[in-house]
Scaffold this active site. Structure first.
Site, PDB file in Angstrom:
ATOM      1  N   ASP A  26      48.682  43.377  46.466  1.00 25.02           N
ATOM      2  CA  ASP A  26      48.894  44.795  46.683  1.00 25.02           C
ATOM      3  C   ASP A  26      48.963  45.466  45.309  1.00 25.02           C
ATOM      4  O   ASP A  26      49.205  44.808  44.291  1.00 25.02           O
ATOM      5  CB  ASP A  26      50.194  45.012  47.459  1.00 25.02           C
ATOM      6  CG  ASP A  26      50.424  46.464  47.808  1.00 25.02           C
ATOM      7  OD1 ASP A  26      49.484  47.132  48.271  1.00 25.02           O
ATOM      8  OD2 ASP A  26      51.549  46.949  47.597  1.00 25.02           O
ATOM      9  N   ASP A  28      50.251  49.325  44.578  1.00 26.03           N
ATOM     10  CA  ASP A  28      51.435  50.173  44.396  1.00 26.03           C
ATOM     11  C   ASP A  28      52.699  49.352  44.607  1.00 26.03           C
ATOM     12  O   ASP A  28      52.911  48.765  45.663  1.00 26.03           O
ATOM     13  CB  ASP A  28      51.417  51.340  45.386  1.00 26.03           C
ATOM     14  CG  ASP A  28      50.311  52.343  45.085  1.00 26.03           C
ATOM     15  OD1 ASP A  28      50.167  52.714  43.916  1.00 26.03           O
ATOM     16  OD2 ASP A  28      49.595  52.733  46.019  1.00 26.03           O
ATOM     17  N   ASP A 225      54.981  43.952  48.002  1.00 29.09           N
ATOM     18  CA  ASP A 225      56.353  44.423  47.868  1.00 29.09           C
ATOM     19  C   ASP A 225      56.916  44.980  49.168  1.00 29.09           C
ATOM     20  O   ASP A 225      58.085  45.339  49.222  1.00 29.09           O
ATOM     21  CB  ASP A 225      56.440  45.516  46.790  1.00 29.09           C
ATOM     22  CG  ASP A 225      55.767  46.811  47.226  1.00 29.09           C
ATOM     23  OD1 ASP A 225      54.589  46.754  47.642  1.00 29.09           O
ATOM     24  OD2 ASP A 225      56.408  47.883  47.164  1.00 29.09           O
TER      25      ASP A 225
END
Length: 342
Positions: A26, A28, A225
């Site tokens: 990922d 961001d 995250d």
């Protein structure tokens, strides 16, 4: 250990960058936030790449094109090509192309990344509900998206055309904090129309399919995250995952995670790719990792010992996930988590 039966974080005797052939990262909250590289990300990714691990960047953010994302990564010190980037815009465009005729007009509520992805699949982006679209595609359009774009979507959907969304992430991390994501914008249109979109992005199968098709990964590791997109997406795809604590998920949320939100591994940041992962052991009803032992007592979780805070978190996850089984742990973890300072 299967995804469905996970009652504790997994261990690895070798570095994750050696145990897996491809990292599905990922962006961001993992590689960057607000346009700036997250601490340790550049060096860690460089070391993993130099060791032979293929790096692919998988993002639910449909705003930018793969070329723009690759250019940004390269500027940050993480060399990447457009082929290394997979976006939810690409996933939703493939989903739409499978259902619509070639050359179909699609009303776009989103940014350039979505328009480019639709054109690549032979679809024609239009800007107004009066342009006779046969479908609506909605993706993140940035913080300055005009309110009138949601009205155009509502007008078209009210006429009965199908509605597709790149993703439904309610929030997105930024340099100033947590901001509304595409999911919040989707809710605006949902409330106005009463309709339900077909969604392509993480954690749903169209995004996993797009990623596998574009990377050819044989033994991938999802790195993210967010529990409800990255980790759940890995669960749905039946692949292992690494949660890093540089984005929106905190220690208390991880401890309370339900089965589909439990990662295989957890680490502070992307340095976790370059190391093995310690085993979480069980002795009776207690779970240990490093110098820590965690157990469920009464209506709370108790953490004893000392050492690396991450080992303490892993032990807590073992105690909480085992207690919760197939549900979500409702035990009070506040004091135990506070001891760790995470």
């Amino acid at each position: 250990m299967s995804q469905a039966s996970r009652t504790r974080p997994g261990g690895s005797s070798t570095a994750l960058s050696e145990a897996y052939d491809t990292a599905l990262l990922d962006l961001d909250g993992v590689v960057y936030a607000g346009g700036h590289a997250i601490v340790h990300a550049v060096d860690s990714l460089g070391a993993a790449r130099d060791g032979g691990m293929h790096l692919a960047y998988v993002t639910n953010n449909a705003l930018r094109t793969p070329a723009a994302v690759a250019e940004h990564l390269t500027e940050l010190g993480v060399p990447a090509s457009p082929a290394d980037v997979i976006t939810s815009a690409q996933a939703v465009a493939r989903l739409m192309a499978d259902q619509l005729p070639a050359g179909a007009r699609v009303l776009v509520v989103g940014g350039e990344g979505l328009r480019v992805a639709l054109r690549e699949r032979g679809l024609v982006p239009v800007e107004s509900a009066d342009d006779e679209p046969v479908a609506v595609a909605q993706g993140y359009g940035g913080p300055d998206m005009a309110w009138g774009r949601f009205a155009e979507a509502a007008y078209a959907i009210a006429r009965g055309v199908p509605w597709f969304a790149s993703n439904t992430d309610l929030t997105i991390p930024s340099a100033r904090g947590i901001a509304p994501g595409n999911g919040a914008a989707v809710e605006v249109v949902r409330i106005a129309t009463g309709a339900e979109p077909q969604v392509a992005g993480k954690p749903l199968p169209p995004m996993h399919r797009e990623t596998v098709l574009r990377t050819g990964a044989a033994r991938p590791l999802v790195v993210g995250d967010r529990l409800d997109t990255d980790i759940e997406g890995a669960f749905n795809g039946g692949v292992d995952s690494l949660l890093v604590l540089t984005g929106v998920t905190d220690a208390a949320q991880l401890v309370a995670a339900e089965p589909k939100h439990r990662p295989t591994y957890v680490d502070a940041d992307l340095r976790g790719l370059l190391t093995g992962q310690p085993e979480v052991t069980r002795t009776g009803d207690a779970y240990g990792c490093g110098g820590w032992t965690a157990s469920a007592r009464g209506d709370g979780l108790v953490l004893e010992g000392d050492g690396d805070a991450l080992d303490g978190l892993r032990a807590l996850c073992g105690a909480a996930w085992s207690y919760a089984g197939e549900g979500s742990c409702g035990l009070d973890s506040g004091k135990a988590v506070a001891r760790l300072g995470l």
